[in-house]
Design a protein around this motif. Sequence first.
Motif, PDB file in Angstrom:
ATOM      1  N   GLN A 276       0.800  -1.229   0.186  1.00 30.03           N
ATOM      2  CA  GLN A 276       0.285   0.380   0.255  1.00 30.03           C
ATOM      3  C   GLN A 276       0.664   0.950  -0.518  1.00 30.03           C
ATOM      4  N   PRO A 280       0.896   4.908  -6.576  1.00 29.65           N
ATOM      5  CA  PRO A 280       0.600   5.110  -8.040  1.00 29.65           C
ATOM      6  C   PRO A 280       1.237   5.572  -9.325  1.00 29.65           C
ATOM      7  N   TRP A 289      -0.436  -3.981  -7.255  1.00 27.55           N
ATOM      8  CA  TRP A 289      -1.761  -3.647  -7.208  1.00 27.55           C
ATOM      9  C   TRP A 289      -2.200  -5.034  -7.943  1.00 27.55           C
ATOM     10  N   GLU A 293      -4.387  -7.437  -5.326  1.00 28.70           N
ATOM     11  CA  GLU A 293      -5.733  -8.206  -5.869  1.00 28.70           C
ATOM     12  C   GLU A 293      -5.551  -9.547  -5.223  1.00 28.70           C
TER      13      GLU A 293
END
Length: 324
Positions: A276, A280, A289, A293
């Motif tokens: 985290q 981005p 990411w 997921e």
Amino acid sequence: MKIELKHELKDNFLGVQTTSDLNKVIYLNQYPTLVRLEEAYADKRIVELASTIAKSGKRIILIAGPSSSGKTTFTKKLCVHLAVNHLQPLYLCTDDYFVNREDTPRDENGEYNFEDLDAVDVDLFNKNLKGLLNGDEVDLPVFDFKEGRKVFGTRVTKMEEGQPIVIEGIHALNDALTPLFKNSEKFKIYICPTPSIKTDTSVGLEPDDFRILRRISRDAATRGHSAEATIKAWGKVRAGEVKNIIPYAESADYYFNSSLIYEICVLKKHVWPLLQDISPKSVEFETAWRLMEFLRGFESYDDDSIVPSDSVLKEFIGGSLYVD
């Protein structure tokens, strides 16, 4: 005669085959039982392997595998069980046979390439190995990584008749490391985690991703590295494996699957916040990411004390009996 033990089958304890099955085990408070079963099964396979090696009479035991496979724990546990079989294995790590720093080859960027076979003093390694097997007294080197050179005089060793040597290193399965010895004298082991659990979504996990989750956790706990730094370095790590380890996997007499079906739930607590933290805007965000997921489908099990201190998983979350 070649010993064919190649690929052992993994059992699915408590009917755990999918992500949902694993989450259900947590909901039903059966997770501690699953952990005990998986760990007992891993130990059972090492016990059986040690017995097979003892019966083979081979004295050169070679172990290799890609990063974050759990080689340290596996090798040290194997040595324990070889001792139970009335053998006293001598452990050798090829890292102690690095050439002195000024002789270390460099890569295309001018950086030291410690993963190349030319970074190993193969001649000295074979001379020492032959001397040990002949029962001679041998002055084994210990590599001083700070000074960048081998140190002698601290590990003078003489082996008894029949005593095996357990060798762990990147090039262990490459016959170019041990050219003075026939394959009939060697017992080769390839270790790598190959997860058997199936996901309930379209987001799957490749074996390489399974290892990078372990490495992200370990690098943060023991080296102070961010997940971003670990992911950034992963491409170079993989390139070294593809060149120096993977091509020799098929020559192994035994393949040890070091994955534990329960470990994702433990790793999630350690890895999730690290992933985290990646912006981005970072080049490494796409990988982060994708890993998040995948992890999203698993429940987190936050009590690390459920994992035994001699488990391979402890290499990556801390508290290992076998790793300083």
